[in-house]
Design a protein around this motif. Structure first.
Motif, PDB file in Angstrom:
ATOM      1  N   ARG A 137       0.612   4.124  -2.947  1.00  0.00           N
ATOM      2  CA  ARG A 137       0.189   5.495  -2.635  1.00  0.00           C
ATOM      3  C   ARG A 137       1.254   6.510  -3.046  1.00  0.00           C
TER       4      ARG A 137
ATOM      5  N   ASN B 128      -1.578   5.900   7.061  1.00  0.00           N
ATOM      6  CA  ASN B 128      -2.756   5.545   6.269  1.00  0.00           C
ATOM      7  C   ASN B 128      -2.684   4.130   5.698  1.00  0.00           C
ATOM      8  N   CYS B 129      -1.455   3.597   5.598  1.00  0.00           N
ATOM      9  CA  CYS B 129      -1.299   2.217   5.120  1.00  0.00           C
ATOM     10  C   CYS B 129      -1.246   1.236   6.282  1.00  0.00           C
TER      11      CYS B 129
ATOM     12  N   CYS C  41       0.836  -1.206   0.000  1.00  0.00           N
ATOM     13  CA  CYS C  41       0.000   0.000   0.000  1.00  0.00           C
ATOM     14  C   CYS C  41       0.871   1.256   0.000  1.00  0.00           C
ATOM     15  N   PHE C  42       1.906   1.249   0.806  1.00  0.00           N
ATOM     16  CA  PHE C  42       2.835   2.375   0.926  1.00  0.00           C
ATOM     17  C   PHE C  42       3.441   2.723  -0.435  1.00  0.00           C
TER      18      PHE C  42
ATOM     19  N   ASP D 192       1.990  10.523   7.163  1.00  0.00           N
ATOM     20  CA  ASP D 192       0.648  10.231   6.655  1.00  0.00           C
ATOM     21  C   ASP D 192       0.607   8.967   5.811  1.00  0.00           C
ATOM     22  N   PHE D 193       1.607   8.771   4.953  1.00  0.00           N
ATOM     23  CA  PHE D 193       1.600   7.585   4.095  1.00  0.00           C
ATOM     24  C   PHE D 193       1.753   6.307   4.914  1.00  0.00           C
TER      25      PHE D 193
ATOM     26  N   ASP E 225       1.193   6.826  -6.811  1.00  0.00           N
ATOM     27  CA  ASP E 225       0.071   7.666  -7.207  1.00  0.00           C
ATOM     28  C   ASP E 225       0.373   9.144  -6.942  1.00  0.00           C
ATOM     29  N   GLU E 226       1.062   9.401  -5.845  1.00  0.00           N
ATOM     30  CA  GLU E 226       1.434  10.776  -5.501  1.00  0.00           C
ATOM     31  C   GLU E 226       2.376  11.361  -6.557  1.00  0.00           C
TER      32      GLU E 226
ATOM     33  N   GLY F 173       7.569   5.797  -6.824  1.00  0.00           N
ATOM     34  CA  GLY F 173       7.330   5.820  -5.384  1.00  0.00           C
ATOM     35  C   GLY F 173       8.571   6.201  -4.602  1.00  0.00           C
TER      36      GLY F 173
END
Length: 544
Positions: free
Chosen positions: A187, A537-538, A183-184, A533-534, A190-191, A259
């Motif tokens: 995300r 959130n993961c 997930c990390f 946050d990353f 995507d960022e 990433g």
């Protein structure tokens, strides 16, 4: 028993209430003025001593007689029989019968140990069941021994099977990507596509000249694990006495590049300089220039070895450690180009640098590494810790025979099985000295030979060809610089861990995995920003 002696010493009375002797009185004749003839009279003193001895000895006779009766040996009709049974006990030798029993049992067990067991024999599943079966069936001694042997062999097989299964499960756990780390990476990728700040140039244009400035300390890290890479960089900068002189060159693969770039762009580790490069950005990295690529992409044996059925070639007789070693040798990471990139450091990657320190992504830097640049390598290329000597005989017992197949004539002809191995993971490379050697060519030659032999020259991926290629070019550095084995030695000494400059979680039990050793994980997790946050959130949670 009571003993009474008259005040005049003329009589002695012995009485007992045990029913054996009620009362016995001995009268002693008065002393004579002249000694009696020896043939007719006995001295009252002699008689007195005899009675005393009798009074002292009688209780023991009663006790021993009772013991004989209670043990069921009162059928002994001779003193010889009684002596044989009571003698050892009287002298303290009480194990005569048990010793004979053990010897007889050993003879029976030894007799059946070489025999073949009946196929399909139904065996008890526990010790309690075994005892119950023995009691109910009243087996003779030989049948008991056969059943005991069969049960123990069965349980031994079950224990080995469980241990092998444990190693297999560990292997799959180590090979998988944890959900949180996956997930990390997604995300952050995507960022990269949606946030201009995540795509900003690393380093800024004004700092680009420092990437080849030899007055700085240059670290190289090749990884596709963003979280692990962040720990390596963070720990190195935190531990340095000169963080403003650090340059980190992070190299990753094409899929991880967005990433990885996002993370270091959004989380700069000031005052250090970080650049992120992807292998897809290297124009020289083609199959024509790099034989490793062609071997990995085209060799059918390589694909079968690293992606085939991993239990093939193992059996129940394998030692669990041997089995774990076989599994580790089949890890797909060994055919990752990132693992082979270090062989291209002096020419293709950093042609203008003189020295670099190469770090694996499963290390943690705990102390200042600035002094590595001051070590005199005496003209050698590779400063490394030797792995054939040390307190931990499991981790620090690696010689060439550990890695190479010396039954192969090519290996037996060219290598010494007792030669000391050294460690990848924290190496200082003198690139100027390297450029004067043929290390890269030797490395490529042995890779091709291993492919020709269908991967039978060695077991592990990138270290064995490096052990050959760097022969004569390695300078041994102090072991305190680099401590290994934290990913497979659970009993690692914690005091030694704290003192080591770099600790290496080589092995399956990485600190970011659930199978990591709980008492060793804090050395790694303290460099993870769990408030990010990353990470939050993961649901990458800090271990408790």
């Amino acid at each position: 028993m009571q003993l009474r002696i008259s005040p005049s010493m003329r009589s002695i009375t012995i009485s007992s209430s045990n029913g054996v002797v009620d009362s016995m009185k001995v009268r002693v004749a008065p002393p004579h003025t002249h000694p009696p003839p020896p043939s007719r009279h006995v001295s009252y003193r002699t008689l007195f001593r005899a009675v005393l001895a009798l009074a002292f000895f009688l209780p023991f006779v009663f006790i021993l007689t009772a013991v004989v009766t209670l043990e069921g040996v009162n059928n002994c009709s001779s003193l010889d029989c009684l002596g044989r049974r009571l003698g050892p006990r009287f002298l303290g030798k009480r194990g005569d019968d048990s010793t004979r029993l053990v010897k007889d049992l050993y003879d029976i067990l030894n007799e059946v140990s070489f025999g073949e067991l009946q196929v399909g024999l139904k065996l008890p599943e526990s010790f309690v069941e075994f005892l119950s079966e023995m009691k109910n069936n009243q087996y003779d001694a030989k049948t008991f021994a056969i059943r005991l042997k069969a049960t123990m062999e069965h349980m031994d097989r079950e224990v080995k099977r469980a241990r092998l299964a444990e190693q297999l499960h560990k292997y799959y756990a180590a090979s998988a990507i944890p959900k949180g780390i996956h997930c990390f990476s997604l995300r952050l990728t995507d960022e990269y596509s949606s946030n201009a700040h995540a795509r900003k140039q690393l380093p800024p244009p004004e700092l680009l000249p420092l990437l080849s400035d030899n007055s700085y300390q240059h670290f190289v890290l090749a990884s596709d694990n963003i979280l692990a890479a962040s720990v390596v960089v963070t720990s190195a900068v935190r531990s340095s006495s000169k963080p403003d002189k650090i340059v980190f060159h992070v190299i990753t693969d094409k899929k991880t590049y967005p990433g990885m770039h996002s993370w270091f762009a959004l989380n700069p580790i000031s005052p250090a300089i970080v650049e992120v490069r992807g292998v897809h950005q290297f124009d020289w990295l083609t199959r024509e220039n790099v034989p490793v690529l062609e071997a990995v992409e085209n060799h059918h044996g390589v694909q079968n070895h690293y992606h085939g059925y991993h239990v093939r070639g193992t059996n129940i007789s394998d030692n669990p450690r041997v089995f774990a070693s076989k599994l580790q040798a089949r890890s797909p990471k060994y055919i990752s180009l990132l693992n082979h990139l270090r062989i291209y450091l002096p020419e293709q990657l950093f042609p203008n640098l003189k020295k670099v320190v190469f770090l694996d992504d499963d290390v943690v830097v705990q102390h200042d590494l600035s002094h590595l640049w001051e070590i005199n390598l005496t003209g050698k290329v590779n400063g490394a810790v030797e792995t054939c000597k040390g307190k931990d005989k499991w981790v620090m017992s690696k010689r060439f025979r550990t890695y190479f197949n010396f039954s192969h004539p090519l290996i037996a002809k060219n290598l010494d099985p007792n030669e000391c191995a050294w460690a990848y993971g924290m190496n200082i490379f003198d690139l100027a000295a390297w450029r004067r050697t043929n290390i890269k060519e030797t490395y490529h030659f042995w890779l091709k030979e291993n492919l020709k032999s269908n991967l039978t020259l060695w077991k592990f991926g990138t270290l064995p060809p490096a052990l050959i290629a760097f022969r004569g070019h390695v300078h041994a550095i102090d072991p305190s610089w680099h401590m290994l084995g934290l990913g497979y030695q659970e009993k690692t000494d914690l005091d030694s861990v704290r003192k080591a400059a770099v600790i290496h979680f080589n092995g399956q039990c990485k600190p970011w995995l659930g199978i990591g050793y709980k008492h060793l994980q804090p050395f790694w997790t303290k460099h993870v920003n769990y408030s990010n946050d990353f990470i939050r959130n993961c649901h990458i949670l800090e271990p408790q």
